[in-house]
Scaffold this motif. Sequence first.
Motif, PDB file in Angstrom:
ATOM      1  N   ILE A  55       0.856  -1.180   0.000  1.00 56.45           N
ATOM      2  CA  ILE A  55       0.000   0.000   0.000  1.00 56.45           C
ATOM      3  C   ILE A  55       0.896   1.236   0.000  1.00 56.45           C
ATOM      4  O   ILE A  55       1.880   1.306   0.746  1.00 56.45           O
ATOM      5  N   VAL A  56       0.568   2.196  -0.839  1.00 53.15           N
ATOM      6  CA  VAL A  56       1.360   3.429  -0.949  1.00 53.15           C
ATOM      7  C   VAL A  56       0.461   4.621  -0.680  1.00 53.15           C
ATOM      8  O   VAL A  56      -0.773   4.517  -0.702  1.00 53.15           O
ATOM      9  N   SER A  57       1.095   5.766  -0.447  1.00 55.81           N
ATOM     10  CA  SER A  57       0.373   7.005  -0.220  1.00 55.81           C
ATOM     11  C   SER A  57       1.154   8.150  -0.867  1.00 55.81           C
ATOM     12  O   SER A  57       2.379   8.088  -0.988  1.00 55.81           O
TER      13      SER A  57
ATOM     14  N   THR B  25       9.951  10.028   5.434  1.00 55.76           N
ATOM     15  CA  THR B  25      11.329   9.526   5.444  1.00 55.76           C
ATOM     16  C   THR B  25      11.381   8.004   5.400  1.00 55.76           C
ATOM     17  O   THR B  25      12.134   7.425   4.613  1.00 55.76           O
ATOM     18  N   CYS B  26      10.587   7.334   6.241  1.00 53.78           N
ATOM     19  CA  CYS B  26      10.641   5.873   6.338  1.00 53.78           C
ATOM     20  C   CYS B  26       9.345   5.191   5.955  1.00 53.78           C
ATOM     21  O   CYS B  26       9.337   3.984   5.708  1.00 53.78           O
ATOM     22  N   GLY B  27       8.212   5.912   5.931  1.00 58.99           N
ATOM     23  CA  GLY B  27       6.935   5.323   5.560  1.00 58.99           C
ATOM     24  C   GLY B  27       6.186   4.671   6.702  1.00 58.99           C
ATOM     25  O   GLY B  27       5.144   4.040   6.467  1.00 58.99           O
ATOM     26  N   CYS B  28       6.672   4.783   7.936  1.00 55.44           N
ATOM     27  CA  CYS B  28       5.979   4.183   9.083  1.00 55.44           C
ATOM     28  C   CYS B  28       4.698   4.963   9.392  1.00 55.44           C
ATOM     29  O   CYS B  28       4.662   6.196   9.274  1.00 55.44           O
ATOM     30  N   VAL B  29       3.661   4.238   9.818  1.00 51.57           N
ATOM     31  CA  VAL B  29       2.338   4.815  10.072  1.00 51.57           C
ATOM     32  C   VAL B  29       2.064   4.787  11.573  1.00 51.57           C
ATOM     33  O   VAL B  29       2.257   3.757  12.228  1.00 51.57           O
ATOM     34  N   PHE B  30       1.607   5.938  12.119  1.00 52.92           N
ATOM     35  CA  PHE B  30       1.262   6.062  13.530  1.00 52.92           C
ATOM     36  C   PHE B  30      -0.024   6.865  13.649  1.00 52.92           C
ATOM     37  O   PHE B  30      -0.430   7.569  12.715  1.00 52.92           O
TER      38      PHE B  30
ATOM     39  N   ASN C 189       4.735   1.478   5.801  1.00 49.14           N
ATOM     40  CA  ASN C 189       5.157   0.401   6.707  1.00 49.14           C
ATOM     41  C   ASN C 189       4.074   0.258   7.772  1.00 49.14           C
ATOM     42  O   ASN C 189       4.094   0.946   8.799  1.00 49.14           O
ATOM     43  N   LEU C 190       3.121  -0.631   7.527  1.00 50.01           N
ATOM     44  CA  LEU C 190       1.935  -0.769   8.371  1.00 50.01           C
ATOM     45  C   LEU C 190       2.115  -1.893   9.384  1.00 50.01           C
ATOM     46  O   LEU C 190       2.875  -2.841   9.161  1.00 50.01           O
ATOM     47  N   THR C 191       1.369  -1.792  10.495  1.00 50.42           N
ATOM     48  CA  THR C 191       1.385  -2.803  11.557  1.00 50.42           C
ATOM     49  C   THR C 191       0.071  -3.562  11.543  1.00 50.42           C
ATOM     50  O   THR C 191      -1.009  -2.965  11.597  1.00 50.42           O
TER      51      THR C 191
END
Length: 306
Positions: free
Chosen positions: A48-50, A139-144, A92-94
């Motif tokens: 998945i991209v954004s 920068t890293c694509g992590c989702v919070f 980068n999804l959890t």
Amino acid sequence: MGCDGGTIPKRHELVKGPKKVEKVDKNAELAARWKYCALSTEKLRRPIVSCDLGRLYNKDAVIEYLLDKSADRPNSEVVTHLRGIKDVKELNLTDNPAWEGEMRNTKGDRYEDMNCAMFICPVVGLEMNGKHRFCFLQTCGCVFSDRALKEVKTDICHKCGDPFREEDIVVLNGTKEEVEKRRELMEEKRAKAKGTKKPKKCKVAETRSKLSDSKENPDSTGSVSAESNILTQDVDDGSQPAVPGHSGSSSSSKVVKPLAASGSKRSIQSMDEKSEIYKSLFTSHSSAKRTKDQTSNWVTHTPYHF
């Protein structure tokens, strides 16, 4: 006043008032934005991209659009700002441990929770179902979740440890005002990137100017040609330049010969200062040449396989 059959109409049947505005179901709207691709309207699946505006896409749908932009697509207006694959960031999804999959209620005998989402916040544990604000880092694509970034204030990513700035935080599926702000920032970045890059024509002009300067002011080649001219003039005048280690009046002083031109070639066999043994090492020597009796005919054999 009556109709056929003795029926009496009521007021709401004769008088028509204004139409009621149809309201969109909030759960359906949230599901369309957070569970389906904004371009292909298919269910979101990894990868998945954004984009910089915070919209969610399937990566394969974005690649298909970039390969063929002329194809008719229902939601092509949403991705007009995408120029290449670098304009999107893979998220980068959890995973949500409570997510059982799409086929968990095939029989229809279980309660189906519509608010259950595929992904959660790795810090707080909130589900990414649209009821809570979520962000991702460019920068890293992590989702919070927005709550995690506010409660734990830091300049390092909570998941991977990469540093980031406030400008790198992008809100997913934000409001119209947030989308407009992100669009302005995106246009400013692109304008700065265009200003820093030099066009190809300027680079070609610079290389040509350097070549012309090197031709006009040749240091090494000019000094060599000047020295050769001086030596030739001295020989023509009859003066003999002195060699270091010998006196000018001695008869054993050798005459320095002028340098040969760079374009002219001199045969080794015509050099008088070389010995015959040295000349015989080359194929241009008379000993290396063969007569017709010594040479053999060229024989070729072509085998034929049947």
